[in-house]
Design a protein around this motif. Sequence first.
Motif, mmCIF file in Angstrom:
data_model
loop_
_atom_site.group_PDB
_atom_site.id
_atom_site.type_symbol
_atom_site.label_atom_id
_atom_site.label_comp_id
_atom_site.label_asym_id
_atom_site.label_seq_id
_atom_site.Cartn_x
_atom_site.Cartn_y
_atom_site.Cartn_z
ATOM 1 N N PRO A 120 0.780 -1.186 -0.270
ATOM 2 C CA PRO A 120 -0.104 0.051 -0.027
ATOM 3 C C PRO A 120 0.792 1.307 0.094
ATOM 4 N N TYR B 130 -1.837 -5.506 -5.183
ATOM 5 C CA TYR B 130 -2.144 -5.003 -3.757
ATOM 6 C C TYR B 130 -2.051 -3.585 -3.399
ATOM 7 N N SER B 131 -1.610 -2.722 -4.239
ATOM 8 C CA SER B 131 -1.423 -1.526 -4.134
ATOM 9 C C SER B 131 -2.535 -0.277 -4.837
ATOM 10 N N ALA B 132 -2.285 0.816 -4.316
ATOM 11 C CA ALA B 132 -3.424 1.922 -4.766
ATOM 12 C C ALA B 132 -3.168 1.926 -6.318
#
Length: 401
Positions: free
Chosen positions: A31, A56-58
């Motif tokens: 994140p 799983y990051s923005a």
Amino acid sequence: MDLIAVKQRFGIIGSSEAMDRALEIALRVAPTDLSVLVTGESGVGKEFFPQVIHAYSARKHNKYIAVNCGAIPEGTIDSELFGHEKGSFTGATESRKGYFEEADGGTIFLDEVAELPHSTQVRLLRVLQTGEFIRVGSSKTQKTNVRVVAATNINLQTAIKEGRFREDLYYRLNTVPIYVPALRERKEDIYTLFRKFASDVAIQYRMPPITLDAQARTMLENYYWRGNIRQLKNVAEQISAIEESRVITAEVLKKYLPDDGSQTTVPVYVGGQHAQSGDFERELLYKMLFDMRTEMSDIKGMLHELLSGRSTPEQAERIAGFLQAANIIPASQEQTQAPNYAESEEVTEPEKELTKEEVLRNAIVKALRKHNGRRKEAAKDLFISERTLYRKIKELGINEY
């Protein structure tokens, strides 16, 4: 976060504590926008971690670009990464965006980052520090918002001491380090991975999957696995394709494992970092010897079948075809069955002693021919970077393959 779900999504097999720890770090840092440096031996699966981090990051809805720094020639790598203007060099007939411009808002994965030339390292450092870059042939500064994940199987601290890698760039990339364990460090996963690869081959070619007896499994789990998961997959595929028996014994398995895994020339890990214990030429010579031993073992078995008369006419024809292809017996268009070796004269020719350069040349040509000239695949077979292979092709004057 559920590690099992992550593993299923990305096809990561195993339950070792070391691998789970590496995945946990990747998920925790995902994140953020911190730079990540993934280290580990060749063939351990480092390429999965930047994919996990991006997913799983923005930034997951923006571009993810993977770049193999060792596969791009030194003269064009700046243009590939940062773009160029029309007329900036011969062949630049139009302006072109680089990977950092294309990946704006997303993630860029720099594999084999230690292969970057010094001039490119300076440009990369500027991007990491300020988010700014300049196209080749331009004086205009541009901005980009890119998350960088890098990977290497080289000990960068050693490369820094030898002047091959910038120390300031190392600390910028190594904000969050992730160490991917070697296969020998996750013994509990070796048999599971082997079964998966054997099952994949069986499904693909519609054949019964191979299994290992108890002794073979022990041998498999205690082997050193210099080539890690890539080598394990190769062994599983070879055995599946070649062996008629679907239950593999330790004696059979040993034919596919170079040496006994205890050789002292293998790369070693010190404090989680990779330390090279020999140069490219020595490693390639060892690989040649191992390949020759495996091939000779197969050839001896085929000759034994022919001489003992146990093979069927169809098998004899297939074996003879293999021996002809290997230049062990002369090819004949009219030959439809195996030659009678018992009645043939034994001809002994003096062996020619090969120089180191000839052995290296033969190994490279063999790998290139195997993959129809595709250097990326040939480099993987030789356990070297594509740039190193390109350099050796020029040094040895290899023009035809």
